[in-house]
Design a protein around this motif. Structure first.
Motif, PDB file in Angstrom:
ATOM      1  N   ALA A  42     103.513  89.669  43.921  1.00 49.00           N
ATOM      2  CA  ALA A  42     104.069  89.786  45.273  1.00 49.00           C
ATOM      3  C   ALA A  42     103.511  88.744  46.229  1.00 49.00           C
ATOM      4  O   ALA A  42     104.241  88.210  47.072  1.00 49.00           O
ATOM      5  N   ALA A  43     102.218  88.444  46.102  1.00 48.12           N
ATOM      6  CA  ALA A  43     101.576  87.605  47.119  1.00 48.12           C
ATOM      7  C   ALA A  43     100.711  86.489  46.553  1.00 48.12           C
ATOM      8  O   ALA A  43     100.037  85.799  47.308  1.00 48.12           O
ATOM      9  N   ALA A  47      95.604  86.735  46.394  1.00 50.54           N
ATOM     10  CA  ALA A  47      95.681  87.948  47.205  1.00 50.54           C
ATOM     11  C   ALA A  47      94.928  89.119  46.577  1.00 50.54           C
ATOM     12  O   ALA A  47      94.576  90.073  47.280  1.00 50.54           O
TER      13      ALA A  47
END
Length: 214
Positions: A42-43, A47
């Motif tokens: 996702a990041a 992250a």
């Protein structure tokens, strides 16, 4: 003891079997954290760096003398935690990347986009300035098959993508989950996978760490 950080429980029996076959008597501790890959996809891997570090620190506190990260997406993040932990932290795909780096043209095949960049970067790192061309292939739709538990469909999709590769000297199957697809390909190109060589490197590091502290 060697601790293994996984992002899927399906990898546990894979490495138990490899350890039994190649390294009888080896003590393994499996750490399964699926949420780390979710966060990295996702990041980005950075992250979840703090969470990866915390998991690895817990393994060391529990007695691990070395740690092997079996997730290619998180490999660099895991390795970077080693100085703070004081034990070897290895990524499963480094020996495979080293073998691939000796080829002139490498095709990296993966089923999640977050794996492609880290694996390509590792191959270039292992090339150490040698001329190597790395290109990436994302197997669209394959990860959904994996998540649905369709192992045969997943491996067939990876094998088909590998068979479609042209203009390469070697193919790298970037994820542990895809390794068995090497048995299904029809391509004449060499197909490299990570589990056996990566585990062997981690075992050697574990033994060396034990000798230093013994």
């Amino acid at each position: 003891m060697l601790a293994l950080l996984h992002t899927s429980p399906v990898h546990v029996p894979v490495f138990d079997a490899l350890a039994a076959a190649d390294h009888p008597g080896l003590g393994l501790r499996h750490l399964v954290h699926e949420e780390l890959l979710v966060g990295a996809r996702a990041a980005g891997p950075g992250a979840v760096a703090d969470r990866v570090g915390a998991v690895l620190a817990g393994a060391v506190a529990a007695g691990a003398s070395a740690v092997l990260c079996t997730c290619s997406t998180l490999g660099a993040v895991a390795e970077s935690a080693a100085p703070a932990l004081g034990v070897p932290v290895l990524r499963i795909d480094r020996p495979m990347a080293g073998a691939a780096a000796s080829a002139g043209r490498v095709a990296v095949v993966a089923t999640v986009a977050s794996t492609l960049g880290p694996t390509a970067a590792l191959i270039r790192e292992e090339a150490a300035g040698r001329d190597v061309a790395v290109r990436t292939v994302l197997v669209e739709g394959a990860w959904a098959l994996f998540e649905a538990g369709d192992r045969d469909g997943y491996l067939d999709a990876v094998a088909a993508a590998a068979d479609d590769v042209t203009g390469a000297d070697v193919i790298v199957l970037a994820q542990v989950s895809a390794a068995d697809a090497a048995e299904r390909v029809t391509t004449v190109l060499p197909v490299l996978v990570a589990p056996r060589s990566g585990l062997a490197a981690a075992v050697a590091a574990t033994v060396a760490a034990g000798e230093r502290t013994g």
